[in-house]
Motif scaffolding. Structure first.
Motif, PDB file in Angstrom:
ATOM      1  N   PRO A  42       0.826  -1.215   0.000  1.00  0.00           N
ATOM      2  CA  PRO A  42       0.000   0.000   0.000  1.00  0.00           C
ATOM      3  C   PRO A  42       0.857   1.262   0.000  1.00  0.00           C
ATOM      4  CG  PRO A  42      -0.700  -1.538   1.704  1.00  0.00           C
ATOM      5  CD  PRO A  42       0.585  -2.063   1.179  1.00  0.00           C
ATOM      6  N   GLN A  43       0.305   2.327  -0.591  1.00  0.00           N
ATOM      7  CA  GLN A  43       1.029   3.591  -0.641  1.00  0.00           C
ATOM      8  C   GLN A  43       0.238   4.680   0.076  1.00  0.00           C
ATOM      9  OE1 GLN A  43       2.192   4.538  -4.671  1.00  0.00           O
ATOM     10  NE2 GLN A  43       3.804   2.992  -4.634  1.00  0.00           N
ATOM     11  N   ILE A  44       0.955   5.671   0.562  1.00  0.00           N
ATOM     12  CA  ILE A  44       0.330   6.793   1.264  1.00  0.00           C
ATOM     13  C   ILE A  44       0.865   8.096   0.673  1.00  0.00           C
ATOM     14  CG2 ILE A  44       0.026   5.497   3.408  1.00  0.00           C
ATOM     15  CD1 ILE A  44       2.489   6.963   4.505  1.00  0.00           C
ATOM     16  N   ASN A  45       0.228   9.208   1.045  1.00  0.00           N
ATOM     17  CA  ASN A  45       0.694  10.514   0.611  1.00  0.00           C
ATOM     18  C   ASN A  45       2.134  10.727   1.069  1.00  0.00           C
ATOM     19  OD1 ASN A  45       1.038  13.590   1.575  1.00  0.00           O
ATOM     20  ND2 ASN A  45      -0.216  13.519  -0.287  1.00  0.00           N
ATOM     21  N   ALA A  46       3.005  11.166   0.156  1.00  0.00           N
ATOM     22  CA  ALA A  46       4.428  11.280   0.458  1.00  0.00           C
ATOM     23  C   ALA A  46       4.710  12.332   1.527  1.00  0.00           C
ATOM     24  CB  ALA A  46       5.206  11.604  -0.816  1.00  0.00           C
ATOM     25  N   THR A  47       3.974  13.448   1.499  1.00  0.00           N
ATOM     26  CA  THR A  47       4.206  14.493   2.494  1.00  0.00           C
ATOM     27  C   THR A  47       3.834  14.007   3.893  1.00  0.00           C
ATOM     28  OG1 THR A  47       3.834  16.253   0.883  1.00  0.00           O
ATOM     29  CG2 THR A  47       3.582  16.831   3.205  1.00  0.00           C
ATOM     30  N   ALA A  48       2.669  13.373   4.011  1.00  0.00           N
ATOM     31  CA  ALA A  48       2.247  12.836   5.307  1.00  0.00           C
ATOM     32  C   ALA A  48       3.215  11.771   5.790  1.00  0.00           C
ATOM     33  CB  ALA A  48       0.835  12.266   5.203  1.00  0.00           C
ATOM     34  N   GLY A  49       3.629  10.907   4.864  1.00  0.00           N
ATOM     35  CA  GLY A  49       4.571   9.852   5.215  1.00  0.00           C
ATOM     36  C   GLY A  49       5.887  10.417   5.711  1.00  0.00           C
ATOM     37  N   TRP A  50       6.349  11.484   5.059  1.00  0.00           N
ATOM     38  CA  TRP A  50       7.621  12.091   5.452  1.00  0.00           C
ATOM     39  C   TRP A  50       7.548  12.661   6.869  1.00  0.00           C
ATOM     40  CZ3 TRP A  50      11.785  12.148   1.931  1.00  0.00           C
ATOM     41  CH2 TRP A  50      12.939  12.729   2.435  1.00  0.00           C
ATOM     42  N   ILE A  93       9.309  21.403   7.779  1.00  0.00           N
ATOM     43  CA  ILE A  93       9.402  22.460   6.768  1.00  0.00           C
ATOM     44  C   ILE A  93       9.654  21.868   5.383  1.00  0.00           C
ATOM     45  CG2 ILE A  93      10.665  24.521   6.029  1.00  0.00           C
ATOM     46  CD1 ILE A  93      11.328  25.031   8.981  1.00  0.00           C
ATOM     47  N   PHE A  94      10.705  21.079   5.254  1.00  0.00           N
ATOM     48  CA  PHE A  94      11.068  20.493   3.960  1.00  0.00           C
ATOM     49  C   PHE A  94       9.931  19.755   3.260  1.00  0.00           C
ATOM     50  CE2 PHE A  94      12.454  16.558   1.855  1.00  0.00           C
ATOM     51  CZ  PHE A  94      13.118  17.076   0.761  1.00  0.00           C
ATOM     52  N   PRO A  95       9.161  18.886   3.946  1.00  0.00           N
ATOM     53  CA  PRO A  95       8.120  18.129   3.233  1.00  0.00           C
ATOM     54  C   PRO A  95       7.062  19.004   2.564  1.00  0.00           C
ATOM     55  CG  PRO A  95       8.525  17.193   5.394  1.00  0.00           C
ATOM     56  CD  PRO A  95       9.226  18.515   5.358  1.00  0.00           C
ATOM     57  N   PHE A  96       6.796  20.172   3.156  1.00  0.00           N
ATOM     58  CA  PHE A  96       5.749  21.036   2.625  1.00  0.00           C
ATOM     59  C   PHE A  96       6.263  22.003   1.565  1.00  0.00           C
ATOM     60  CE2 PHE A  96       4.467  19.719   6.872  1.00  0.00           C
ATOM     61  CZ  PHE A  96       3.199  19.218   6.617  1.00  0.00           C
ATOM     62  N   GLY A 101       4.469  17.169  -3.699  1.00  0.00           N
ATOM     63  CA  GLY A 101       3.987  16.802  -2.383  1.00  0.00           C
ATOM     64  C   GLY A 101       2.789  15.873  -2.400  1.00  0.00           C
ATOM     65  N   SER A 102       2.082  15.807  -3.522  1.00  0.00           N
ATOM     66  CA  SER A 102       0.920  14.923  -3.621  1.00  0.00           C
ATOM     67  C   SER A 102       1.300  13.533  -4.113  1.00  0.00           C
ATOM     68  CB  SER A 102      -0.124  15.534  -4.560  1.00  0.00           C
ATOM     69  OG  SER A 102       0.419  15.701  -5.871  1.00  0.00           O
ATOM     70  N   ASN A 103       2.580  13.293  -4.352  1.00  0.00           N
ATOM     71  CA  ASN A 103       3.034  11.977  -4.792  1.00  0.00           C
ATOM     72  C   ASN A 103       2.786  10.947  -3.706  1.00  0.00           C
ATOM     73  OD1 ASN A 103       3.853  13.079  -7.192  1.00  0.00           O
ATOM     74  ND2 ASN A 103       6.026  13.179  -6.654  1.00  0.00           N
ATOM     75  N   ARG A 104       2.965   9.682  -4.073  1.00  0.00           N
ATOM     76  CA  ARG A 104       2.731   8.579  -3.147  1.00  0.00           C
ATOM     77  C   ARG A 104       4.055   7.914  -2.785  1.00  0.00           C
ATOM     78  NH1 ARG A 104      -2.293   8.973  -1.346  1.00  0.00           N
ATOM     79  NH2 ARG A 104      -2.580   6.715  -1.128  1.00  0.00           N
ATOM     80  N   MET A 105       4.081   7.273  -1.621  1.00  0.00           N
ATOM     81  CA  MET A 105       5.244   6.495  -1.216  1.00  0.00           C
ATOM     82  C   MET A 105       4.747   5.224  -0.538  1.00  0.00           C
ATOM     83  SD  MET A 105       6.587   8.547   2.206  1.00  0.00           S
ATOM     84  CE  MET A 105       8.112   7.616   2.221  1.00  0.00           C
TER      85      MET A 105
END
Length: 253
Positions: A42-50, A93-96, A101-105
């Motif tokens: 499964p993948q999640i939002n990359a920004t949230a994951g970070w 700061i960096f993730p946003f 930012g809408s990519n998946r990880m």
């Protein structure tokens, strides 16, 4: 079992895991960023994951500081400031600010990183603020602290500069990859990774500790293979990629 004994077991397990991770990552590229691919669950939002996977680095260190037996000394506070200088930016700061930012990880990557940062934050913080002999005001004048802090700040500056160059490669809404130019990109394909390796090498010197050295080694074990993968990807993707640019260390590899 005493806390000191448990800590030593955890510490050496941490080191051994880095020894095994380095050769694995030389053959298997972690599936995030430009190397994202299917087949990793499964993948999640990359920004949230970070944010989730980096947060323990901030929270665990602060928790160890506030419960530590010798936290409120000049040396301890200075080391905490260095740590937070990197991780507040990297976590909140960096993730946003990064493009895509809408990519998946993969969720697997986020959970693995969360586990790592939790253990590392505990190892670093517990040693610095409780298990060490303490870092008093005299430590601020020690050549090891001064040299380590200078190297840390130099790596931090390279890291920030490189992130800014990558962030500004694409205009808002624009997709795709371009060849980064300027800054330390004149010499290597992954100066952001080089900067981070310099930071944590400086940290190891500034703390003069086994946990610091273990983290520096872990950083190299994780990022050196990634730099090689990125370098190879750039060369395969862009026929006009600069021929004299190395992967990670200028003039070496």
């Amino acid at each position: 079992m005493s806390e000191e004994t448990l800590y030593q077991y955890l510490m050496w397990g941490f080191v051994l895991s880095a020894v095994f991770t380095l050769p694995i990552l030389l053959f298997i590229t972690a599936p995030y960023g430009r190397h994202t691919r299917k087949g990793w669950g499964p993948q999640i939002n990359a920004t949230a994951g970070w944010v989730v996977m980096e947060s323990p680095s901030v929270l665990m260190m602060l928790a160890c500081f506030f419960v530590g037996s010798h936290s409120w000394t000049a040396g301890s506070v200075a080391l905490l400031v260095l740590w937070l200088l990197h991780y507040i930016n990297r976590t909140y700061i960096f993730p946003f600010r990064r493009r895509g930012g809408s990519n998946r990880m993969p969720l697997f990557i986020a959970l693995s990183a969360f586990t790592f940062t939790s253990i590392n934050g505990c190892l670093q913080g517990r040693y610095l603020f409780t298990l060490s002999e303490g870092y008093g005001s005299e430590w601020l004048l020690d050549p090891r602290f001064i040299g380590g802090a200078v190297l840390f700040l130099f790596g931090w500056w390279i890291n920030l500069q490189s992130d800014a160059i990558l962030r500004n490669l694409r205009k808002p809404g624009e997709k795709g990859y371009k060849i980064p130019m300027g800054g330390a990109f004149r010499f290597v394909s992954a100066p952001n990774y080089l900067g981070e390796i310099l930071e944590w090498t400086g940290w190891a010197i500034a703390t003069w500790s086994l946990p610091g050295a273990a983290f520096a080694f872990w950083t190299f074990a994780n990022l050196a293979p990634r730099a090689l993968s990125n370098h190879r990807w750039y060369r395969e993707t862009f026929p006009d990629y600069p021929k004299n640019r190395k992967a990670l260390i200028p003039g070496v590899f």
